[in-house]
Design an enzyme around this catalytic site. Structure first.
Site, PDB file in Angstrom:
ATOM      1  N   SER A 117       0.923  -1.155   0.379  1.00 21.81           N
ATOM      2  CA  SER A 117      -0.018   0.219   0.156  1.00 21.81           C
ATOM      3  C   SER A 117       0.510   1.174   0.130  1.00 21.81           C
ATOM      4  O   SER A 117       1.702   1.124  -0.074  1.00 21.81           O
ATOM      5  CB  SER A 117      -0.888   0.356   0.631  1.00 21.81           C
ATOM      6  N   TYR A 141      -1.371   0.815  10.598  1.00 21.08           N
ATOM      7  CA  TYR A 141      -1.557  -0.325   8.707  1.00 21.08           C
ATOM      8  C   TYR A 141      -0.773  -0.060   8.021  1.00 21.08           C
ATOM      9  O   TYR A 141      -0.062  -1.604   7.323  1.00 21.08           O
ATOM     10  CB  TYR A 141      -2.947   0.012   8.079  1.00 21.08           C
ATOM     11  N   LYS A 145       1.906  -3.073   6.275  1.00 20.48           N
ATOM     12  CA  LYS A 145       2.186  -2.937   4.609  1.00 20.48           C
ATOM     13  C   LYS A 145       3.810  -2.968   5.015  1.00 20.48           C
ATOM     14  O   LYS A 145       4.641  -3.566   4.143  1.00 20.48           O
ATOM     15  CB  LYS A 145       1.775  -2.306   4.703  1.00 20.48           C
TER      16      LYS A 145
END
Length: 323
Positions: A117, A141, A145
């Site tokens: 991402s 988050y 990643k």
């Protein structure tokens, strides 16, 4: 090649499964159905219900279907939720990946594509984000990643696995109405949801140092994203890729939040003025990809524009919401 797509019945996963199966690739999907619609999968693509945290299940799937490559999309992906539940995000996103890589190495699989991402970059102050831009994620988050990329590359080096990490920018649209995003977490369905409830769209912050004061983002059609996965998988299958390849997946063009809402108004016919609220913590003024490396390495470029994204997403929204 037979490809296992983890998260294969999700919004992006089903598009990837459709693109790969439609191009003649042998595909099997694995999904825990926490955010999935099984009916999204194309005919002939088997669905195994389960989690990447289940190593024994992965071993059985690899053996039963003769899996020779993995496209790993399964992950939790809501920023606010990651802030509230960081342990869950590390357990599922990083722990699930570790279990998967352990099974991949044990099965002798030598090709893996990882769904990363643009969140790995955080809030860089640059006009175009290249793959060399410093990675400094600002939420759990994004951290998971980036940690996932590190783990993928380390496992690749240790076990001779060729890997590709694709850093998605802002995904929107649908290749077909039945494949549309059914969640209300990304900006396009969030605006649709407000309009459906007879409420004005919201803009979080209109005082950024951008042309119209609202955040600028790089939006990519999910069908283009799926085609990028197909191109990357075929690059892996050709066997001429050793080590890791990390690529931005975007259009290389910025669109402001206000511009996007204007397009939504034109498509839906509901042109009410958005309500401006305060900034959200962590929102970068601008996040636009340099997409040149993907073009060079994969022979792929995004071809669909923002209006096509919104039009296709609106058809899907109407299908799923009886409008």
């Amino acid at each position: 090649m037979t490809w296992l797509i983890t998260g294969g019945a999700g919004y992006i996963g089903a598009h990837v499964a459709r693109a790969m199966a439609g191009a003649g690739e042998s595909v099997v999907a694995l999904d825990d159905l926490s955010a999935a619609v099984p009916e999204r999968l194309p005919p002939g693509v088997p669905l195994v219900v389960g989690s990447t945290l289940d190593g024994a299940l992965l071993e059985r799937v690899f053996k039963e279907y003769g899996v020779t490559g993995v496209v790993h999309l399964a992950a939790r992906k809501q920023v606010a939720e990651s802030v509230a539940e960081p342990i869950r995000y590390y357990r599922e996103n990083v722990g699930g990946l570790a279990t998967l890589l352990d099974a991949v190495a044990g099965a002798g699989i030598r090709r893996l594509l990882f769904s990363s991402s643009a969140a790995v970059y955080g809030n860089p102050d640059v006009d175009l984000i290249t793959e060399e831009t410093l990675c400094a994620p600002v939420n759990p988050y994004g951290e998971t990643k980036l940690a996932g990329e590190w783990l993928v590359r380390a496992a690749g080096r240790a076990h001779g696995i060729s890997t590709v990490c694709l850093r998605y920018f802002n995904v929107a649209g649908a290749a077909a109405p039945e494949l549309a995003d059914t969640g209300v977490f990304n900006i396009v369905p969030m605006v649709f949801d407000r309009l459906t409830r007879d409420e004005a769209p919201r803009i979080f912050g209109a005082d950024y140092p951008t042309p119209d004061g609202t955040c600028v983002r790089d939006y990519i059609h999910v069908a283009d994203l799926a085609e990028a996965h197909l191109a990357a998988a075929r690059r892996l299958a050709e066997g001429d890729l050793s080590g890791d390849l990390t690529l931005n997946i975007g259009r290389g063009a910025g669109v402001s939040v206000r511009e996007l809402i204007t397009v939504v108004g034109e498509v839906t016919g509901d042109r009410r003025e958005p309500v401006v609220e305060g900034r959200r913590p962590g929102d970068a003024p601008r996040a636009v990809a340099s997409a040149e490396r993907a073009a060079e390495q994969l022979g792929w470029r995004a071809s669909r524009g923002v209006r096509e994204m919104v039009e296709s997403a609106w058809r899907g929204w109407q299908l799923h919401h009886d409008r």
